[in-house]
Design an enzyme around this catalytic site. Structure first.
Site, PDB file in Angstrom:
ATOM      1  N   HIS A 307       0.853  -1.191   0.000  1.00 57.92           N
ATOM      2  CA  HIS A 307       0.000   0.000   0.000  1.00 57.92           C
ATOM      3  C   HIS A 307       0.884   1.236   0.000  1.00 57.92           C
ATOM      4  CE1 HIS A 307      -3.224   2.778   1.087  1.00 57.92           C
ATOM      5  NE2 HIS A 307      -4.042   1.820   0.699  1.00 57.92           N
ATOM      6  N   ASP A 365      -7.856  -5.437  -0.056  1.00 61.38           N
ATOM      7  CA  ASP A 365      -8.287  -6.324  -1.149  1.00 61.38           C
ATOM      8  C   ASP A 365      -7.865  -7.773  -0.957  1.00 61.38           C
ATOM      9  OD1 ASP A 365      -7.565  -3.537  -3.197  1.00 61.38           O
ATOM     10  OD2 ASP A 365      -9.547  -4.333  -2.750  1.00 61.38           O
TER      11      ASP A 365
HETATM   12  C1  SDX Z   1      -6.221  -0.080  -2.976  1.00 61.29           C
HETATM   13  O1  SDX Z   1      -4.443   4.437  -2.165  1.00 61.29           O
HETATM   14  C2  SDX Z   1      -5.396   3.832  -1.552  1.00 61.29           C
HETATM   15  O2  SDX Z   1      -5.838   4.222  -0.485  1.00 61.29           O
HETATM   16  C3  SDX Z   1      -5.986   2.636  -2.297  1.00 61.29           C
HETATM   17  C4  SDX Z   1      -6.982   1.808  -1.516  1.00 61.29           C
HETATM   18  C5  SDX Z   1      -8.281   2.562  -1.266  1.00 61.29           C
HETATM   19  O3  SDX Z   1      -8.999   2.178  -0.314  1.00 61.29           O
HETATM   20  O4  SDX Z   1      -8.625   3.448  -2.083  1.00 61.29           O
HETATM   21  O5  SDX Z   1      -6.430   1.410  -0.279  1.00 61.29           O
HETATM   22  C6  SDX Z   1      -7.375   0.549  -2.296  1.00 61.29           C
HETATM   23  O6  SDX Z   1      -5.960   0.236  -4.103  1.00 61.29           O
HETATM   24  C7  SDX Z   1      -5.351  -1.032  -2.212  1.00 61.29           C
HETATM   25  C8  SDX Z   1      -4.116  -1.516  -3.035  1.00 61.29           C
HETATM   26  C9  SDX Z   1      -4.582  -2.628  -3.954  1.00 61.29           C
HETATM   27  N1  SDX Z   1      -3.510  -3.004  -4.927  1.00 61.29           N
HETATM   28  C10 SDX Z   1      -2.863  -4.165  -4.831  1.00 61.29           C
HETATM   29  O7  SDX Z   1      -3.025  -4.977  -3.929  1.00 61.29           O
HETATM   30  C11 SDX Z   1      -1.909  -4.432  -6.001  1.00 61.29           C
HETATM   31  C12 SDX Z   1      -0.565  -4.925  -5.460  1.00 61.29           C
HETATM   32  N2  SDX Z   1       0.117  -3.849  -4.760  1.00 61.29           N
HETATM   33  C13 SDX Z   1       1.070  -3.037  -5.502  1.00 61.29           C
HETATM   34  O8  SDX Z   1       0.722  -2.812  -6.837  1.00 61.29           O
HETATM   35  C14 SDX Z   1       1.513  -1.810  -4.706  1.00 61.29           C
HETATM   36  O9  SDX Z   1       1.773  -2.225  -3.432  1.00 61.29           O
HETATM   37  C15 SDX Z   1       0.596  -0.604  -4.630  1.00 61.29           C
HETATM   38  C16 SDX Z   1       0.158  -0.142  -5.969  1.00 61.29           C
HETATM   39  C17 SDX Z   1      -0.609  -0.914  -3.804  1.00 61.29           C
HETATM   40  C18 SDX Z   1       1.371   0.520  -3.955  1.00 61.29           C
HETATM   41  O10 SDX Z   1       2.378   0.839  -4.808  1.00 61.29           O
HETATM   42  P1  SDX Z   1       3.450   2.010  -4.444  1.00 61.29           P
HETATM   43  O11 SDX Z   1       3.077   2.747  -3.224  1.00 61.29           O
HETATM   44  O12 SDX Z   1       3.695   2.795  -5.668  1.00 61.29           O
HETATM   45  O13 SDX Z   1       4.707   1.180  -4.020  1.00 61.29           O
HETATM   46  P2  SDX Z   1       5.733   0.644  -5.032  1.00 61.29           P
HETATM   47  O14 SDX Z   1       5.026  -0.011  -6.183  1.00 61.29           O
HETATM   48  O15 SDX Z   1       6.705   1.716  -5.304  1.00 61.29           O
HETATM   49  O16 SDX Z   1       6.375  -0.528  -4.156  1.00 61.29           O
HETATM   50  C19 SDX Z   1       7.453  -0.267  -3.330  1.00 61.29           C
HETATM   51  C20 SDX Z   1       8.329  -1.513  -3.514  1.00 61.29           C
HETATM   52  C21 SDX Z   1       8.674  -1.776  -4.991  1.00 61.29           C
HETATM   53  O17 SDX Z   1       9.937  -2.423  -5.004  1.00 61.29           O
HETATM   54  P3  SDX Z   1      11.261  -1.502  -5.368  1.00 61.29           P
HETATM   55  O18 SDX Z   1      10.963  -0.823  -6.690  1.00 61.29           O
HETATM   56  O19 SDX Z   1      11.392  -0.520  -4.218  1.00 61.29           O
HETATM   57  O20 SDX Z   1      12.384  -2.503  -5.429  1.00 61.29           O
HETATM   58  O21 SDX Z   1       7.615  -2.678  -3.069  1.00 61.29           O
HETATM   59  C22 SDX Z   1       7.425  -3.566  -4.167  1.00 61.29           C
HETATM   60  C23 SDX Z   1       7.631  -2.771  -5.442  1.00 61.29           C
HETATM   61  O22 SDX Z   1       8.092  -3.618  -6.494  1.00 61.29           O
HETATM   62  N3  SDX Z   1       6.041  -4.038  -4.076  1.00 61.29           N
HETATM   63  C24 SDX Z   1       5.664  -5.296  -4.208  1.00 61.29           C
HETATM   64  C25 SDX Z   1       4.270  -5.265  -4.020  1.00 61.29           C
HETATM   65  N4  SDX Z   1       3.860  -4.026  -3.797  1.00 61.29           N
HETATM   66  C26 SDX Z   1       4.969  -3.265  -3.845  1.00 61.29           C
HETATM   67  N5  SDX Z   1       6.341  -6.429  -4.461  1.00 61.29           N
HETATM   68  C27 SDX Z   1       5.616  -7.558  -4.530  1.00 61.29           C
HETATM   69  N6  SDX Z   1       4.237  -7.614  -4.344  1.00 61.29           N
HETATM   70  C28 SDX Z   1       3.575  -6.493  -4.099  1.00 61.29           C
HETATM   71  N7  SDX Z   1       2.222  -6.544  -3.919  1.00 61.29           N
END
Ligand code: SDX
Length: 430
Positions: A307, A365
């Site tokens: 998140h 989720d």
């Molecule tokens: C919702 O914003 C909100 O409030 C949203 C929400 C709401 O109520 O409106 O809470 C609802 O959208 C919840 C999130 C649902 N999405 C997912 O579950 C999809 C999987 N999660 C990722 O796509 C990610 O965690 C996000 C999109 C949720 C957050 O992404 P960020 O904040 O941009 O973080 P990031 O992608 O920069 O991740 C930081 C690091 C990265 O690695 P590095 O580039 O630093 O090496 O963590 C890794 C990412 O690759 N990472 C993950 C991961 N999520 C982040 N690695 C593996 N699995 C994951 N799920």
């Protein structure tokens, strides 16, 4: 909001003083509204990781403490003690209602749950196998073609009617999208049912027999609505605010929010998370998928994990996990393989240094799909349920923005890294 504090910025040997705005709680805010005019520079923050787009009194999140408050009330208390329409009132008007205020609000919403009969024909233009989110984007956008008398955003009364219509009709439209996709007839709402019971009735009853809503399931459905109602300036809420800043009507703005929510990185994650858990299949396969999630060269992410704001735990996921056990027990679904995989996946991931270092925890989720599937919903209905729940948050944020005298059209700038000016080259000489 006190703004006596300032911050000094030294750019190109010139010093600029910027106001620091003080919140009720949470990080202070550097007010850069005059920066470009004074220093001829932009700030750069493509994912808005360090940017406050507005001030708001609606929802507060503390990502490190795992706190989520609607108008100051913690989500775990609201999930345990309140119900969705009372939460809608709280989000819209800022205070918990008295008994009379709640009764009046509930009856107003109840009397707006039917949609214009012509909308039944509007659905006929879609293929039966359309994703319900595609149908919802289209039908909610089309509400501005059916409800002209609540599209003037300058009229507070019309803004109020549009808010009530959206909260009341989104469940009906979501249920219609579901029924249409499975070839069953649309089911009209029943005014004697509460909001969650009505939604279950419109989704699962058929003309051929009487359908009784299980009150415990309705309670679980209602709790899911509450957990998804609002969440500060997330992607879809920011979309609604940006669309609304141009003066677009509320139905068009909510349709824009639904479109944004559909993305798998956002509200589409509940469908993707359950499909991922199904693909993993058994606990034995978990290590392989954990490795994929950690592999920088593999685009696979653990859906339902991570998140932008929560770097400890998502308080909604905690409530959802408890509810999953409760609902599956209620439905007599024991040893659900998907739930077993989810719980083991969470356990293994939370002990893995990659997830610990990147502060990745289950989000709202991760468990919701397990409950919704057990209730009888197909995965394609998971995000529509998120959308109908979030409609009140979107509309509350939209109303707050429209009512803000400082409100102006949102128009970000850019860091231009394209070509310098050059002359046209005729095709013969290219
Ligand atoms: C919702 O914003 C909100 O409030 C949203 C929400 C709401 O109520 O409106 O809470 C609802 O959208 C919840 C999130 C649902 N999405 C997912 O579950 C999809 C999987 N999660 C990722 O796509 C990610 O965690 C996000 C999109 C949720 C957050 O992404 P960020 O904040 O941009 O973080 P990031 O992608 O920069 O991740 C930081 C690091 C990265 O690695 P590095 O580039 O630093 O090496 O963590 C890794 C990412 O690759 N990472 C993950 C991961 N999520 C982040 N690695 C593996 N699995 C994951 N799920």
């Amino acid at each position: 909001m006190a703004d006596s504090k300032t911050a000094k910025l030294l750019i190109n040997n010139a010093e600029f003083e910027l106001p620091v705005l003080t919140p009720t709680v949470g990080p202070e805010v550097l007010d850069i509204r005059k920066l470009y005019g004074q220093a001829d520079v932009f700030t750069y923050d493509p994912g808005f990781t360090s940017t406050a787009s507005c001030d708001s009194t609606i929802t507060y999140i503390d990502g490190d403490a795992g706190e989520l408050w609607y108008r100051g009330y913690p989500i775990d208390q609201l999930a345990a003690k309140s119900h969705y329409l009372e939460v809608c009132y709280l989000l819209l008007y800022g205070e918990l209602p008295t008994a009379d205020q709640l009764h009046d609000f509930e009856s107003r919403v109840t009397r707006h749950t039917m949609v214009h009969e012509q909308m039944h024909y509007f659905f006929r233009g879609f293929r039966r196998d359309s994703h319900p989110m595609a149908t919802m984007v289209g039908v909610v956008g089309a509400m501005s073609a059916f409800y002209h008398d609540s599209t003037d955003i300058g009229d507070p009364w019309q803004r109020e009617v549009a808010a009530i219509r959206l909260i009341a009709k989104l469940p009906t439209i979501a249920a219609m999208a579901y029924k249409y996709s499975i070839g069953q007839p649309f089911v009209y709402p029943k005014n004697e049912l509460d909001y969650a019971s009505n939604f279950l009735h419109m989704c699962f009853s058929v003309p051929a027999e009487t359908y009784h809503v299980d009150p415990a399931l309705a309670r679980a459905m209602d709790r899911i609505f509450t957990l998804h109602a609002d969440h500060e300036q997330n992607a879809s809420t920011s979309t609604v605010r940006l669309a609304g800043s141009s003066g677009a009507n509320p139905f068009a703005c909510i349709a824009a929010g639904i479109a944004c929510l559909w993305g798998p990185a956002h509200g589409g994650a509940n469908q993707a998370a359950l499909e991922m858990l199904r693909e993993i299949g058994t606990v034995d396969n978990i290590p392989e998928y954990i490795a994929k999630a950690k592999d920088k060269n593999d685009p696979f992410k653990l859906m339902g994990f991570g998140h932008r704001v929560y770097k400890n735990f998502d308080p909604r996921a905690k409530v959802m996990k408890e509810s999953a056990d409760e609902v599956l027990d209620l439905l007599g679904v024991h040893n659900n393989p998907t739930l077993q995989v989810a719980k083991e996946l969470e356990k293994i991931a939370l002990e893995d240094e990659y997830f610990i270092e990147k502060k990745l925890y289950p989000n709202v989720d991760f468990y919701s799909g397990i409950i919704l599937e057990a209730m009888g919903f197909p995965t394609s209905m998971f995000t529509p349920i998120f959308a109908l729940s979030r409609t009140v948050g979107w509309i509350a944020q939209w109303k707050e923005m429209i009512g803000d005298p400082q409100n102006k059209i949102g128009r970000p700038r850019q860091l231009y890294i394209g070509s310098l000016k050059r002359d046209y080259i005729d095709i013969e000489t290219r």
